[in-house]
Write a protein that holds these residues in place. Structure first.
Motif, PDB file in Angstrom:
ATOM      1  N   ILE A 189      -6.226  -2.593  -5.329  1.00 31.11           N
ATOM      2  CA  ILE A 189      -7.024  -2.105  -4.198  1.00 31.11           C
ATOM      3  C   ILE A 189      -6.137  -1.920  -2.968  1.00 31.11           C
ATOM      4  O   ILE A 189      -6.246  -0.931  -2.256  1.00 31.11           O
ATOM      5  N   TRP A 190      -5.238  -2.864  -2.743  1.00 27.29           N
ATOM      6  CA  TRP A 190      -4.472  -2.852  -1.495  1.00 27.29           C
ATOM      7  C   TRP A 190      -3.330  -1.835  -1.488  1.00 27.29           C
ATOM      8  O   TRP A 190      -3.062  -1.209  -0.463  1.00 27.29           O
ATOM      9  N   PRO A 192      -2.788   1.243  -2.988  1.00 31.49           N
ATOM     10  CA  PRO A 192      -3.051   2.668  -2.697  1.00 31.49           C
ATOM     11  C   PRO A 192      -3.376   2.924  -1.217  1.00 31.49           C
ATOM     12  O   PRO A 192      -3.161   4.024  -0.719  1.00 31.49           O
ATOM     13  N   ALA A 193      -3.866   1.896  -0.536  1.00 27.29           N
ATOM     14  CA  ALA A 193      -4.162   2.071   0.893  1.00 27.29           C
ATOM     15  C   ALA A 193      -2.881   2.321   1.678  1.00 27.29           C
ATOM     16  O   ALA A 193      -2.925   2.797   2.806  1.00 27.29           O
ATOM     17  N   ARG A 194      -1.724   1.993   1.083  1.00 29.07           N
ATOM     18  CA  ARG A 194      -0.444   2.218   1.770  1.00 29.07           C
ATOM     19  C   ARG A 194       0.325   3.367   1.145  1.00 29.07           C
ATOM     20  O   ARG A 194       1.538   3.448   1.305  1.00 29.07           O
ATOM     21  N   ASN A 195      -0.361   4.256   0.416  1.00 23.40           N
ATOM     22  CA  ASN A 195       0.348   5.330  -0.286  1.00 23.40           C
ATOM     23  C   ASN A 195       0.880   6.406   0.645  1.00 23.40           C
ATOM     24  O   ASN A 195       1.493   7.369   0.212  1.00 23.40           O
ATOM     25  N   ASP A 196       0.622   6.259   1.955  1.00 18.72           N
ATOM     26  CA  ASP A 196       1.182   7.231   2.894  1.00 18.72           C
ATOM     27  C   ASP A 196       2.444   6.703   3.564  1.00 18.72           C
ATOM     28  O   ASP A 196       2.951   7.309   4.502  1.00 18.72           O
ATOM     29  N   LEU A 199       8.855   7.274   1.906  1.00 21.01           N
ATOM     30  CA  LEU A 199       9.697   6.958   0.751  1.00 21.01           C
ATOM     31  C   LEU A 199       8.980   6.273  -0.408  1.00 21.01           C
ATOM     32  O   LEU A 199       8.914   6.793  -1.506  1.00 21.01           O
ATOM     33  N   ILE A 200       8.422   5.084  -0.182  1.00 18.74           N
ATOM     34  CA  ILE A 200       7.891   4.354  -1.328  1.00 18.74           C
ATOM     35  C   ILE A 200       6.396   4.552  -1.527  1.00 18.74           C
ATOM     36  O   ILE A 200       5.858   4.201  -2.566  1.00 18.74           O
ATOM     37  N   GLN A 202       4.327   7.004  -2.247  1.00 22.56           N
ATOM     38  CA  GLN A 202       3.820   7.749  -3.398  1.00 22.56           C
ATOM     39  C   GLN A 202       3.743   6.885  -4.655  1.00 22.56           C
ATOM     40  O   GLN A 202       2.889   7.086  -5.502  1.00 22.56           O
ATOM     41  N   ALA A 203       4.672   5.926  -4.766  1.00 23.29           N
ATOM     42  CA  ALA A 203       4.700   5.085  -5.970  1.00 23.29           C
ATOM     43  C   ALA A 203       3.410   4.301  -6.123  1.00 23.29           C
ATOM     44  O   ALA A 203       3.004   3.984  -7.242  1.00 23.29           O
ATOM     45  N   PHE A 204       2.757   4.003  -5.003  1.00 16.67           N
ATOM     46  CA  PHE A 204       1.562   3.161  -5.086  1.00 16.67           C
ATOM     47  C   PHE A 204       0.384   3.892  -5.723  1.00 16.67           C
ATOM     48  O   PHE A 204      -0.650   3.300  -5.992  1.00 16.67           O
ATOM     49  N   ASN A 205       0.528   5.206  -5.936  1.00 14.98           N
ATOM     50  CA  ASN A 205      -0.531   5.944  -6.624  1.00 14.98           C
ATOM     51  C   ASN A 205      -0.438   5.789  -8.137  1.00 14.98           C
ATOM     52  O   ASN A 205      -1.370   6.105  -8.850  1.00 14.98           O
ATOM     53  N   LEU A 206       0.744   5.347  -8.620  1.00 17.00           N
ATOM     54  CA  LEU A 206       0.904   5.206 -10.059  1.00 17.00           C
ATOM     55  C   LEU A 206       0.099   4.009 -10.543  1.00 17.00           C
ATOM     56  O   LEU A 206       0.168   2.935  -9.967  1.00 17.00           O
TER      57      LEU A 206
ATOM     58  N   GLY B  20       9.111   6.111  -6.193  1.00 17.22           N
ATOM     59  CA  GLY B  20       8.562   6.879  -5.082  1.00 17.22           C
ATOM     60  C   GLY B  20       8.959   8.346  -5.216  1.00 17.22           C
ATOM     61  O   GLY B  20       8.129   9.246  -5.119  1.00 17.22           O
ATOM     62  N   SER B  23       7.328  10.056  -8.502  1.00 27.47           N
ATOM     63  CA  SER B  23       5.889  10.292  -8.516  1.00 27.47           C
ATOM     64  C   SER B  23       5.517  11.428  -7.585  1.00 27.47           C
ATOM     65  O   SER B  23       4.493  12.061  -7.754  1.00 27.47           O
ATOM     66  N   LYS B  37      -5.829  10.770  -4.559  1.00 32.48           N
ATOM     67  CA  LYS B  37      -5.552   9.617  -3.707  1.00 32.48           C
ATOM     68  C   LYS B  37      -4.823  10.049  -2.440  1.00 32.48           C
ATOM     69  O   LYS B  37      -4.532   9.235  -1.580  1.00 32.48           O
ATOM     70  N   ARG B  39      -4.551  11.229   0.923  1.00 34.42           N
ATOM     71  CA  ARG B  39      -5.538  11.236   2.004  1.00 34.42           C
ATOM     72  C   ARG B  39      -5.363  12.424   2.947  1.00 34.42           C
ATOM     73  O   ARG B  39      -6.274  12.749   3.697  1.00 34.42           O
ATOM     74  N   LEU B 212      -5.091   3.491   7.141  1.00 30.83           N
ATOM     75  CA  LEU B 212      -6.446   2.957   7.018  1.00 30.83           C
ATOM     76  C   LEU B 212      -6.656   1.748   7.921  1.00 30.83           C
ATOM     77  O   LEU B 212      -7.667   1.067   7.844  1.00 30.83           O
ATOM     78  N   SER B 367     -10.031  -0.592   1.206  1.00 24.77           N
ATOM     79  CA  SER B 367      -9.129  -1.455   1.945  1.00 24.77           C
ATOM     80  C   SER B 367      -9.049  -1.060   3.425  1.00 24.77           C
ATOM     81  O   SER B 367      -7.973  -0.963   4.002  1.00 24.77           O
TER      82      SER B 367
END
Lengths: 457, 378
Positions: A189-190, A192-196, A199-200, A202-206, B20, B23, B37, B39, B212, B367
């Motif tokens: 849950i946490w 993907p909230a930082r997927n912006d 550098l890193i 995008q990896a949180f979408n995997l 990173g 993906s 995903k 945003r 967020l 979140s």
């Protein structure tokens, strides 16, 4: 060796260690707490968390500890002063005691602000009041060189290490559950909230990244102290500490904790490393390195030794056992939170809730309470998921409505709580009059059972 | 051995960066949901397909209403009154479709507070009519302007249209017309300010800040959206008049469009539909759906662990139940509260279930933070 007259057979108590690691730790620990205090004040949190709210949640048994209005600033000031005196090693023992008392007072003022790392700082500060951390490279020994000591009993170094071990290892044990390992919750849950993030992000979408982080985090917590203890892996382990905690600092709003752990982990390095650090610091401060030199060994006065060792021993037995008290409660730990706090359970749950109170008596119609009229958003958020806070607020409402003219008001809570992404469920029995229930260490019968199962420790 | 020591952390950092990088290119093909995903796409859709077009069509309706009010002002007769009233109705309905965007420019200029605070203050309105310089730009003036004040001025001054038109003749009539001009002028000014800020720098800010945390546009949007549903749809339109909120005592005179009577349900339904469509990302000017809160939740894979249902499905099914409950109500909430309040209370209960799903389950899944103090997740 007369020193160990009470436990003559424990050879361990006769081992000694350098005082330098503890001195370095003292300097950095005090500085970080000082920075924490300044940061807290600059964010306006003293006012926001301790002065503005009408109501404060207390810890069970500590309801006498409350914010003191504007004088609350003085407690923070005292804590800042104590932390800087600890860093300087100036009237060290008193400064450490004052640091422990003021910091702990601050942490006990409102349960809604509970954080495990504050608890860690309190425990470490308590331990520091006993340890001879002011006997080397301190203002105290610069003023009275005859008090300087280069050695101390080895347990004085091992005690803080043991506390660090408990923190990490127990945090690792707490992660051995199906939500963390099999569902990668709450990281799923946490992250993907930082997927912006640059550098890193995008990896949180995997989809498998939260699993990797979960498993690595668990492995890290369970093993990092061993890697820090073992000479050949120590430097690598320390860099892992820096990267791991650095990453958590970037990803999550956990304040000073990452930096405190980075500093604490330095205790695992040998005395030579700390001597180098202190030599550099001496040069930077233009102090003569000769002043560091001493042949004394610190010894606890004979008549104090027995009770100090008993206290430290009791402290650790408590620390080892207390986190396991949850086993005595029938309900799911994450759900009821009976025995959840003070047990190194960190980052384990995404929990959110809503609670709506109704107050009534025999001659008044039921009245719905607007929580935000009494509580800050943080307090309301924290209360909504924690049964003991719900009970405390229900008691406050009982007293408030009694003053308003209600006779023996009944207080009911309509709750809705979501745990780790599960659809919300009712937490508190809506037919229980909370005005009549009391808090205790007994299992709370008015917490409804969790409608799912989280397997594991 | 030193090299071995550095392995673990370097591997860890390296791995994260490589992931990173990978993906960003390959993510979409292997994992169809990953792009949802993103945003930025969500923000662009919300602003360009929903928020801005909704403001644009509201602006048109408001302009028509102002035109009709001017015609009525020039010649206060029954035909012009009816035309003005009809335009007021349409603008009021259209307003329900922008009221939910209570963040950014709308929140900064408190447009809702000057457009739709009810029950309106008739004594205050009458006093203001006599004072051409009465201040309309302070919180105490909220309930003396906007649609509820126009409701009173269009529908509440007499029991027949002839009686209402009569109130606009003579010396007081001229003052009343002048007050209407002040009110409509003010509504237009506020709306232009909000729209021009959106068309200016705010849109860029909105689509570029995708965080967020507290204070981020998306966080404010979601919190504003939920607060709107909770306080202004559930409580304002249903809960307060029906007494579901306070003491069980009904206040039928606190319904929306109290003087028009038969419009309250239409307004509630429009507001509810706008909230549902916003959740589903339905374009303002067509039935097409784009990236939305729904698609974002689906991309996150948010489902109830015990039932396996997607959270978005659970929310939409509860939205339908609320819709049904609203549909079953009388066109005139005043009548419903006074004769069949149980139906209002039932509707309230259904809307309350939506509130919980949005406020607890959805924000938790996304979140979204509500405070900026430290937290170790316990």
């Amino acid at each position: 060796m007369q020193q160990n007259i009470y436990w003559p057979r424990l050879a361990y108590l006769q081992k000694s260690a350098s005082t330098a690691p503890l001195a370095v730790f003292r300097i950095l620990f005090g500085l970080l707490i000082g920075v924490s205090m300044i940061r807290f004040a600059l964010h306006g949190w003293i006012d926001m968390l301790y002065i503005q709210p009408l109501f404060h949640f207390s810890f069970y048994g500590f309801s006498f500890i409350k914010p003191l209005g504007q004088a609350t600033y003085l407690i923070f000031g005292l804590c800042l002063l104590s932390s800087l005196m600890v860093t300087l090693g100036w009237y060290y023992r008193w400064a450490a005691l004052s640091l422990f008392l003021s910091f702990t007072y601050i942490e006990l003022m409102d349960q809604a602000t509970y954080l495990n790392h504050y608890y860690f700082i309190s425990l470490m500060a308590l331990l520091m009041t006993v340890l001879p951390a002011g006997r080397y490279f301190s203002v105290d020994v610069f003023r009275k060189p005859e008090k300087a000591c280069s050695r101390m009993p080895a347990w004085c170094l091992h005690a803080p290490l043991l506390l660090v071990f408990i923190l990490y290892f127990y945090a690792g044990l707490a992660k051995l559950n199906s939500d963390w390992l099999l569902h990668a919750l709450p990281l799923k849950i946490w992250l993907p909230a930082r997927n912006d993030m640059p550098l890193i992000g995008q990896a949180f979408n995997l989809p498998w990244i939260p699993y990797l982080f979960s498993w690595f985090g668990c492995f890290y917590d369970l093993t990092i102290v061993f890697f820090l203890l073992y000479k050949k892996t120590r430097v690598g382990a320390y860099l892992t500490v820096v990267v791991f905690h650095g990453l958590t600092a970037i990803l999550f709003p956990i304040g000073m904790f990452p930096y405190i752990m980075m500093v604490t982990a330095l205790l695992f390095f040998p005395a030579s490393f700390h001597h180098q650090l202190l030599d550099k610091l001496s040069k930077a401060l233009s102090l003569s390195p000769a002043r560091l030199h001493t042949d004394h060994s610190y010894r606890f006065p004979l008549h104090h030794q027995k009770w100090i060792l008993t206290l430290v021993g009791t402290f650790f037995i408590f620390q080892l056992l207390f986190p396991f008290r949850y086993g005595l409660y029938p309900n799911e730990l994450f759900w009821s939170e009976e025995g959840y706090r003070f047990s190194w359970r960190v980052m384990l749950m995404e929990k959110a809730g809503q609670v709506q109170f109704t107050v009534q008596d025999s001659h008044h119609a039921p009245e719905r309470v607007i929580n935000s009229a009494f509580l800050t958003p943080l307090q309301e958020k924290m209360m909504a998921t924690q049964p003991d806070l719900i009970l405390q607020f229900a008691h406050y409402l009982r007293d408030f409505y009694t003053k308003k003219g209600f006779t023996a008001p009944k207080v009911y809570a309509d709750t809705y709580v979501s745990l780790n992404g599960r659809l919300g469920q009712t937490l508190i029995d809506p037919s229980t009059d909370l005005a009549r229930e009391t808090d205790s260490f007994q299992p709370k019968s008015w917490i409804l059972p969790f409608k799912d199962e989280i397997k594991g420790l | 051995m030193k090299k071995v020591n550095f392995c673990l952390p370097i591997l860890l950092i390296g791995l994260i960066f490589i992931l990173g990088a990978c993906s960003e290119k390959g993510g979409e093909s292997s994992e169809p949901d990953v792009s949802a995903k993103n945003r930025t796409a969500l923000m662009i859709n919300l602003s360009d397909q929903i928020i801005l077009p909704s403001y644009a069509s509201y602006k048109t309706k408001l302009e028509v209403m102002v035109e009709k009010s001017e015609a009525f002002s020039a010649q206060p007769d029954i035909a012009n009154l009816q035309a003005f009233r009809l335009a007021w109705e349409e603008a009021y309905i259209s307003w329900q479709k922008v009221e939910l965007f209570d963040f950014g420019p709308a929140s900064r200029h408190a447009i809702r507070n000057y457009h739709n605070i009810y029950p309106t203050n008739t004594a205050g309105i009458e006093a203001n009519i006599q004072d051409a310089n009465a201040n309309l730009e302070a919180p105490y003036a909220y309930d003396k302007q906007g649609y509820p004040a126009l409701d009173y001025l269009l529908n509440g001054l007499g029991s027949t249209d002839a009686a209402i038109v009569a109130a606009y003749k003579g010396q007081d009539g001229a003052k009343r017309l002048a007050y209407i001009r002040r009110l409509t002028g003010r509504m237009q000014t506020l709306l232009s300010t909000v729209v021009s800020e959106w068309n200016g720098s705010y849109r860029t800010e909105f689509v570029s800040k995708t965080g967020l945390d507290i204070g981020s546009p998306l966080g404010e949007l979601v919190n504003g959206y939920i607060a709107h549903y909770e306080r202004y749809i559930r409580s304002g339109k249903i809960g307060i008049p029906s007494g579901a909120l306070v003491n069980g005592i009904t206040s039928a005179d606190k319904v929306e469009a109290y003087y028009k009577k038969d419009l309250s349900k239409k307004l509630a339904q429009s507001a509810h539909e706008a909230a549902v469509n916003f959740f589903n990302g339905v374009y303002a000017n067509s039935s097409e759906e784009g990236p939305s809160l729904k698609s974002y939740l689906n991309a996150l894979g948010t489902k109830d662990l015990s039932s396996g249902l997607l959270l978005s499905e659970v929310i939409n099914s509860q939205f339908s139940k609320s819709n049904e409950a609203l549909k079953g109500l009388n066109d005139n909430f005043y009548l419903e509260v006074t004769t069949n309040n149980q139906a209002m209370l039932t509707a309230y209960a259904e809307l309350q279930k939506v509130v919980r799903l949005l406020k607890v389950d959805m924000t938790s899944a996304m979140s979204i933070t509500i405070t900026y103090t430290d937290n170790d997740g316990d």
